[in-house]
Design a protein around this motif. Sequence first.
Motif, short mmCIF file in Angstrom:
data_model
loop_
_atom_site.label_atom_id
_atom_site.label_comp_id
_atom_site.label_asym_id
_atom_site.label_seq_id
_atom_site.Cartn_x
_atom_site.Cartn_y
_atom_site.Cartn_z
N ASP A 98 0.83 -1.21 0.00
CA ASP A 98 0.00 0.00 0.00
C ASP A 98 0.86 1.25 0.00
O ASP A 98 0.64 2.17 -0.80
N ASN A 99 1.85 1.28 0.90
CA ASN A 99 2.73 2.44 1.01
C ASN A 99 3.57 2.69 -0.24
O ASN A 99 3.98 3.82 -0.50
N ALA A 100 3.81 1.62 -1.01
CA ALA A 100 4.57 1.76 -2.25
C ALA A 100 3.66 2.12 -3.42
O ALA A 100 4.13 2.25 -4.55
N GLY A 101 2.36 2.27 -3.16
CA GLY A 101 1.42 2.62 -4.22
C GLY A 101 1.03 1.43 -5.09
O GLY A 101 0.46 1.61 -6.17
N ILE A 102 1.32 0.23 -4.62
CA ILE A 102 0.97 -0.98 -5.36
C ILE A 102 -0.35 -1.46 -4.79
O ILE A 102 -0.40 -2.16 -3.78
N THR A 103 -1.44 -1.03 -5.43
CA THR A 103 -2.78 -1.25 -4.89
C THR A 103 -3.68 -1.87 -5.94
O THR A 103 -3.33 -1.95 -7.12
N ASP A 104 -4.86 -2.27 -5.50
CA ASP A 104 -5.89 -2.81 -6.38
C ASP A 104 -6.84 -1.66 -6.72
O ASP A 104 -7.72 -1.34 -5.94
N THR A 105 -6.64 -1.05 -7.87
CA THR A 105 -7.45 0.12 -8.22
C THR A 105 -8.77 -0.24 -8.90
O THR A 105 -9.69 0.57 -8.92
N ASP A 106 -8.86 -1.45 -9.47
CA ASP A 106 -10.10 -1.80 -10.18
C ASP A 106 -11.02 -2.72 -9.38
O ASP A 106 -12.07 -3.13 -9.87
N GLY A 107 -10.62 -3.07 -8.15
CA GLY A 107 -11.48 -3.85 -7.27
C GLY A 107 -11.60 -5.33 -7.59
O GLY A 107 -12.48 -6.00 -7.08
N ASN A 108 -10.70 -5.87 -8.41
CA ASN A 108 -10.80 -7.30 -8.76
C ASN A 108 -10.03 -8.20 -7.79
O ASN A 108 -9.95 -9.41 -8.00
N GLU A 112 -2.19 -3.88 -8.80
CA GLU A 112 -1.60 -3.58 -10.09
C GLU A 112 -0.25 -2.91 -9.92
O GLU A 112 0.02 -2.24 -8.92
N TYR A 113 0.58 -3.10 -10.92
CA TYR A 113 1.85 -2.39 -11.03
C TYR A 113 1.91 -1.82 -12.44
O TYR A 113 1.75 -2.55 -13.41
N GLN A 114 2.08 -0.53 -12.52
CA GLN A 114 2.09 0.19 -13.81
C GLN A 114 0.85 -0.16 -14.64
O GLN A 114 0.92 -0.40 -15.84
N GLY A 115 -0.31 -0.22 -13.97
CA GLY A 115 -1.58 -0.41 -14.65
C GLY A 115 -1.95 -1.84 -14.99
O GLY A 115 -2.99 -2.08 -15.59
N LYS A 116 -1.10 -2.81 -14.63
CA LYS A 116 -1.39 -4.21 -14.96
C LYS A 116 -1.46 -5.04 -13.69
O LYS A 116 -0.68 -4.84 -12.76
N ASP A 117 -2.42 -6.00 -13.68
CA ASP A 117 -2.51 -6.92 -12.54
C ASP A 117 -1.17 -7.62 -12.33
O ASP A 117 -0.52 -8.03 -13.29
#
Length: 169
Positions: A98-108, A112-117
């Motif tokens: 979470d702190n690194a910004g590696i989160t689940d943005t689409d709720g699946n 994601e990392y750089q927009g990919k699961d």
Amino acid sequence: SMPGTSLELFEDTSRYNADGVAGSRGEIIYFNYGNPILSQLPVRQALSMIIDKENYAAVINQGASVSARGIYPDFMDFGASKGEGYAYDPQKAAELLDNAGITDTDGNGIREYQGKDISLRLVTYNTKGELPLFCNEISSAAKEIGLDIQVEVYGSTTEQQKTGDFDLM
């Protein structure tokens, strides 16, 4: 040397005497640093923190091994000390991501990392019976913190190691 998963075959103490000590053989995971996801330190740290080494030793290896923070247990002169390595802590692993910004943005359910699961391939071999079991447990634990790990089991991983055709091995 006998795998812990075979100990139950020798439970009849009227026929067998099984004895042993913890040795230096260990299960380790290689990271493919060519994978941009695995070049991220928080991801590697989180993966280390979701491995429940004590329960793997007690349950999967049926007490025939000891857990270690590094490659070797701390009872060996060259083993990791109690303060080194990463302790089992799935909550802290999720917080690191979470702190690194590696989160689940689409709720699946997958971060994601750089927009990919994030989906990783963990390759292992089947000639040491507990390895596929360890890998499946790691995959399950990874899902709990939003990482997808697909386990692939081979007779040998020599080719994958030579070619780099793995994410984790």
